[in-house]
Every structure is written in C-alpha cells, then in structure tokens.
Scaffold this active site. Structure first.
Site, short mmCIF file in Angstrom:
data_model
loop_
_atom_site.label_atom_id
_atom_site.label_comp_id
_atom_site.label_asym_id
_atom_site.label_seq_id
_atom_site.Cartn_x
_atom_site.Cartn_y
_atom_site.Cartn_z
CG ASP A 84 -64.86 -38.46 18.05
OD1 ASP A 84 -64.11 -38.22 17.07
OD2 ASP A 84 -65.21 -39.61 18.38
CD GLU A 142 -57.60 -33.09 11.28
OE1 GLU A 142 -56.37 -32.92 11.14
OE2 GLU A 142 -58.16 -34.19 11.15
#
Length: 326
Positions: free
Chosen positions: A220, A246
């Site tokens: 993250d 992502e």
C-alpha cells in the site's frame, strides 16, 4: 463531459415547478369562475413563467441558472400575489423562503428573502396591526435562517460525498469511475476536433513480490508513493487515475506521438529515480496509445493496455507505444 450524475437541484426545480404550476392553474380556474380577470391573468403569467423555467432547466441542463431564475420568479410572484390578493397570499411566503435556498445560490436566496421581508414592511394593508406584522416577519426570518443553515449543511455534505465517490481512498487520486468519464469526454472532444489525446497505462513491476516479502502494508505504501510521484509529474491539463490494484492510467493532451513517447519516458525515469520500497528500488512498466479513430474509450484503453503487457514482456522498467490508428 456529460456524466449522468443525479442533479438534485434539477429534480427540485421540476417537482416544485410542475406542482406550483398545477396549483396556480387550479386557482386560475377559480378566478375565472368568479370573474376576477386581473388575478386570473397574473396567475396564468406566473404559471407560464414557472413552467418555462422548468422546460429551460430540462433542455439546457443548467440547473444552477434555472434555480436562480426560479428563486427570483417565486419571490416576485409572492410579492405580486400579496399586493393583488392581500394578506391571504402570505401563506406562500414561508414556502418560497424555504425552497429558494435549495433552488438557487444561497447568497441570492438570502438577498431575495430579505428583499421580500423589507417590501412587505412597506406595502400598505398587508398586516392588520403591529402584532401580526411582527409575528409574521419574525416567523419568516426564522424560516429563512433555518433554511439557510440546513441548505448550507446539505450542500457541504453533498460535496463531501461526491469527493468520496470520485477519489480513491488510498492514493487520493480520481478513481476508475472518474477515469471512464474523462476518457469518454476525451473521445468526444477529439471527435469534434477540440484537441488530441494520449493515454498511458502503467503498473508496478513485480508488485506481488513486494506484498509477499514485506506485507500488504508495504504494498500500500508503494502504491501511495507512486500516486504522489505521478501527481507531481502531471502537467496542467494532464490527469492521473487509479484503475485498480497497482495499475494507474494517465490521460494527456498531446500534439504528436513523439510528445506522448517523451511523456511516457519522463514518467518512467521519475519513478525509477524516486520510488523505493523495503527491498530497494521499485520500477514501473508503461504502455501508451494515441487516440485514433476509436469511438469507444474501451478500444483506446485496450491498445494502451496491450502495449503495457508488451513492455513487461520486454523485461519491465520500460515502455511501448502502440501503433497509431488514423
């Protein structure tokens, strides 16, 4: 852009306008039956004007301007009714004060409300005595105050909800929903000859390894840091969106394939130089495509996405620009 957002103001204009027109039309029939032609004419003019604002709002989609017009029309109509019919028309005052704050700009609604109250103070024969005058004006002022407060809070909450619905929670960049709208608009604009657009699809290289070795918190952090780098690298008219996971999408206004290629390489280098994780440097792969003859953003996106996978196949930390379609 033509997003199909729910326009609360437009719904209120339609509901209030149609309802008011029907009610006034019923009063107009009553005036006709009793031979009150002057009041009949006023009722019909007000009803036609209100209905005209509703039609304008629906056709143009400009609910802000239509709401302002409706506010002024309602206020003038209420004062005119009081002047012609007498104190019995004051029953409309509170409804007008209440609805104006949800139809129009709050400053305009506040100004219209104050003007109405001042005008009622100077109109002769509106109030039978001082007690009725003070009672009506105080009640009207409190109605305006509460309406203003509630409308302000409602608008602030609505803005906050819209931001939450349009931004990705982790990265604070626009989400996929906003991306789809922006790409749809770009296709429309280029079709009309209003600019030329390029698209870049990118994602983190070997992101699964970061998650597996260092945990999802590290993953993250990498995604959030990547978003910050991309935001910093955006030019004035460029936009970055989080597509999911992502993967990010960058929409650019460009003039040529060379400009798109230069922007793509600039992003690759910026990320390579700045993005770090627990295991060291993190890179990205990118795929770009100029908007060609596509009439659906999905086709345009598919070309850029296919270019991204070719870049990954080439060894990552690289980019590929799709062949132009013109």
């Amino acid at each position: 852009m033509t997003p199909k957002n729910r326009d609360i103001r437009l719904e209120l204009i339609t509901l209030l306008g149609v309802t008011t027109t029907v009610v006034i039309a019923a009063f107009a029939i009553y005036r006709l039956m009793h031979g009150n032609l002057t009041a009949l004419l006023v009722d019909m003019l007000i009803a036609c004007a209100i209905l005209g604002v509703v039609v304008y709002a629906r056709v143009s989609g400009n609910s802000q301007r239509a709401g302002n017009l409706m506010c002024l029309l309602n206020s003038c109509g209420c004062l005119l009714a009081v002047g012609l019919i007498g104190p019995i028309a004051l029953t409309w005052l509170y409804l007008v004060l209440l609805t104006n704050f949800f139809l129009a700009d709050r400053r305009l609604a506040l100004g219209a409300g104050l003007t109405m109250l001042v005008t009622l103070c100077v109109l002769p024969g509106v109030f039978p005595d001082m007690f009725h005058a003070v009672s009506t004006l105080v009640t009207a002022a409190l109605t305006a105050l509460f309406s203003y407060t509630f409308a302000t809070r409602s608008q602030d909450d609505r803005v906050e909800l819209q931001e939450l619905a349009s931004l990705d929670a982790l990265t604070n960049v626009p989400n996929r929903r906003m991306m789809e709208r922006a790409l749809t608009l770009a296709v429309e604009q280029q079709t009309l000859g209003r600019g030329r657009y390029g698209l870049i699809v990118l994602d983190l290289d070997r992101f699964k390894e970061v998650n597996d070795l260092y945990g999802h918190a590290a993953g993250d952090d990498a995604i959030a840091d990547l978003a910050s780098i991309l935001r910093f690298e955006m030019r004035k008219d460029d936009q970055v969106y989080r597509f999911g996971g992502e993967e990010f999408v960058v929409l650019l206004q460009v003039t040529s394939r060379d400009e798109l290629e230069a922007a793509t390489e600039r992003l690759r280098k910026a990320v390579r130089a700045s993005l770090r994780g627990p295991g060291g440097r993190i890179t990205i792969s990118l795929g770009g495509a100029l908007l060609g003859h596509e009439r659906d953003w999905h086709d345009w996106f598919s070309r850029a996405d296919a270019a991204l996978y070719r870049a990954k196949s080439n060894g990552r930390d690289s980019y590929v620009i799709a062949e132009d379609l013109f």
